[in-house]
Motif scaffolding. Structure first.
Motif, PDB file in Angstrom:
ATOM      1  N   SER A  11       0.820  -1.221   0.000  1.00 25.27           N
ATOM      2  CA  SER A  11       0.000   0.000   0.000  1.00 25.27           C
ATOM      3  C   SER A  11       0.849   1.264   0.000  1.00 25.27           C
ATOM      4  O   SER A  11       0.305   2.381  -0.002  1.00 25.27           O
ATOM      5  CB  SER A  11      -0.916   0.017   1.230  1.00 25.27           C
ATOM      6  OG  SER A  11      -0.138   0.041   2.416  1.00 25.27           O
ATOM      7  N   LEU A  31      -1.412  -8.391  -3.743  1.00 29.04           N
ATOM      8  CA  LEU A  31      -0.952  -7.258  -2.942  1.00 29.04           C
ATOM      9  C   LEU A  31      -1.480  -7.420  -1.515  1.00 29.04           C
ATOM     10  O   LEU A  31      -2.689  -7.630  -1.319  1.00 29.04           O
ATOM     11  CB  LEU A  31      -1.472  -5.930  -3.513  1.00 29.04           C
ATOM     12  CG  LEU A  31      -0.944  -5.490  -4.885  1.00 29.04           C
ATOM     13  CD1 LEU A  31      -1.769  -6.091  -6.008  1.00 29.04           C
ATOM     14  CD2 LEU A  31      -0.965  -3.960  -4.982  1.00 29.04           C
ATOM     15  N   MET A  39      -4.561  -0.106  -2.140  1.00 32.58           N
ATOM     16  CA  MET A  39      -4.093  -1.150  -3.079  1.00 32.58           C
ATOM     17  C   MET A  39      -5.090  -1.302  -4.230  1.00 32.58           C
ATOM     18  O   MET A  39      -4.693  -1.393  -5.398  1.00 32.58           O
ATOM     19  CB  MET A  39      -3.890  -2.471  -2.334  1.00 32.58           C
ATOM     20  CG  MET A  39      -2.806  -2.405  -1.267  1.00 32.58           C
ATOM     21  SD  MET A  39      -2.481  -4.003  -0.498  1.00 32.58           S
ATOM     22  CE  MET A  39      -3.980  -4.303   0.420  1.00 32.58           C
ATOM     23  N   GLU A  40      -6.369  -1.332  -3.877  1.00 34.22           N
ATOM     24  CA  GLU A  40      -7.382  -1.486  -4.940  1.00 34.22           C
ATOM     25  C   GLU A  40      -7.355  -0.289  -5.888  1.00 34.22           C
ATOM     26  O   GLU A  40      -7.591  -0.434  -7.091  1.00 34.22           O
ATOM     27  CB  GLU A  40      -8.765  -1.664  -4.314  1.00 34.22           C
ATOM     28  CG  GLU A  40      -8.910  -3.054  -3.704  1.00 34.22           C
ATOM     29  CD  GLU A  40     -10.285  -3.306  -3.096  1.00 34.22           C
ATOM     30  OE1 GLU A  40     -10.627  -4.489  -2.907  1.00 34.22           O
ATOM     31  OE2 GLU A  40     -11.008  -2.326  -2.788  1.00 34.22           O
ATOM     32  N   CYS A  49      -6.098  -7.973  -4.195  1.00 36.16           N
ATOM     33  CA  CYS A  49      -5.669  -7.157  -3.057  1.00 36.16           C
ATOM     34  C   CYS A  49      -6.323  -7.703  -1.793  1.00 36.16           C
ATOM     35  O   CYS A  49      -7.523  -7.954  -1.777  1.00 36.16           O
ATOM     36  CB  CYS A  49      -6.099  -5.700  -3.236  1.00 36.16           C
ATOM     37  SG  CYS A  49      -5.491  -4.965  -4.761  1.00 36.16           S
TER      38      CYS A  49
END
Ligand code: NDP
Length: 239
Positions: A11, A31, A39-40, A49
Motif C-alpha cells: 500500500s 498485494l 491497493m485497490e 488485493c
C-alpha cells in the motif's frame, strides 16, 4: 500469463512500486497490506488485493491459497512490509519494540513458511526479503529496528543455504534511506527532526523505484543464479 508474485507492504513506498513493476511486466500479483482501498485504487491488471496483517499467519495463508487457486503457485514472495519506530532505548515505549519485532521479523516468516515447502518441491521459486543497511550496521536510536533488520539478514542467509540445493533462491535487498513514509510512524518528534536534518546532507534518499530496479534485476536472473544480497544507498550516504 507469467507466474504469480506476492508483495507485502504493497500500500506504500517500496512495496507499492514493486507491485506496479511486476504487474507492468505481466505478472499476476497478490498485494498485501492492511489498507485495502489504496491497493485497490492502483487498479493493477491481474491483481488480487487483500487486507491482511503480515503477523497473522492464518490470514496470510488464506490470501495466498486463494490467489494460487486463480493464478497458480507463487513464484516469488517479496517481503516488504515493515515499520521503523526510532527511539532512545531508555525512553521508548515497549509496545513499539514489540511491534517492530512482530512486523519486521515474524512478518517475513509468515509468508515464507507458507510458500517455501511448495517451492522446494518444485525446485524453483524466489523469496526476496527487504532488509536495510540497518541490517548490517548500527545507528543512533535504531537499537531494536537494527536488531530486527540484522535478524532479517540472518534468517535470509540461513534459509538461503538450507534451500539452495533445491534451486530455490533467497535474496536480501538492503537499502539505505529511501523517500517513503517509513519515518512518519516514529513518535519521537526530536528524532524525526534530526533524521530529516541529516537527510539534507545526502540531498534526499533514494527513490523507491531505484530499489525496485534491484528487485527486478535480481528476480530476472536465471533460476540457477542467485544474487544473494544487494546493498544500495545514495552515494553521499556515508554510513
Ligand atoms: P512505507 O511506510 O512507505 O511502507 C510500509 C508498508 O508496510 C506499508 O505498505 C504498510 O501497509 C506495510 N505494513 C506495515 N505494517 C504492516 C502489517 N502489520 N501488516 C501488513 N502490512 C504492514 O515504508 P517503505 O516502503 O520505506 O518500507 C518498506 C520496507 O523497506 C520496510 O521493510 C523497511 O524497513 C524497508 N526499508 C526502508 C527504508 C527507507 O528509508 N524507507 C530503508 C531501508 C529499508 P499498511 O500500513 O497499509 O498495513
Amino acid at each position: 500469463m507469467k507466474k504469480l508474485i506476492v508483495v507485502t507492504g504493497a500500500s506504500s513506498g517500496i512495496g507499492m512500486e514493486t507491485a506496479k513493476m511486476f504487474s507492468k511486466n505481466g505478472h499476476p500479483v497478490l498485494l498485501i497490506s492492511r489498507r485495502l482501498e489504496i491497493m485497490e485504487g492502483l487498479n493493477l491488471k491481474n491483481s488480487i488485493c487483500k487486507s491482511v496483517d503480515v503477523t497473522n499467519r492464518e490470514e496470510m495463508e488464506k490470501a495466498i491459497k486463494e490467489s494460487e487457486s486463480k493464478y497458480g503457485k507463487v513464484d516469488c514472495l517479496v517481503n516488504c512490509a515493515g515499520i521503523m519506530l526510532l527511539g532512545h532505548p531508555e525512553k521508548q515505549d515497549y509496545t513499539e519494540w514489540d511491534n517492530m519485532i512482530d512486523v519486521n521479523i515474524k512478518g517475513i516468516l509468515t509468508g515464507t513458511s507458507i510458500v517455501l515447502k511448495d517451492m522446494v518441491e518444485r525446485n524453483e521459486g524466489t523469496v526476496i526479503n527487504i532488509s536495510s543497511i540497518a541490517g548490517r550496521k548500527t545507528f543512533d536510536n535504531h537499537a531494536v529496528y537494527c536488531g530486527t533488520k540484522f535478524a532479517v539478514h540472518a534468517i535470509s542467509e540461513n534459509i538461503r543455504k538450507e534451500v539452495a540445493s533445491s534451486n530455490v533462491r533467497v535474496i536480501t535487498i538492503a537499502p539505505g534511506v529511501v523517500e517513503t513514509s517509513l519515518l512518519s510512524h516514529t513518535t519521537d518528534e526530536n528524532i524525526k527532526h534530526d533524521y530529516n536534518q541529516w537527510k539534507e546532507t545526502i540531498e534526499s534518499g533514494l527513490e523507491a523505484r531505484q530499489v525496485v530496479n534491484c528487485i527486478d534485476f535480481a528476480y530476472n536472473q536465471p533460476q540457477d543464479v542467485c544474487i544473494r544480497e544487494i546493498v544500495i544507498a545514495k552515494t553521499k550516504q556515508e554510513d
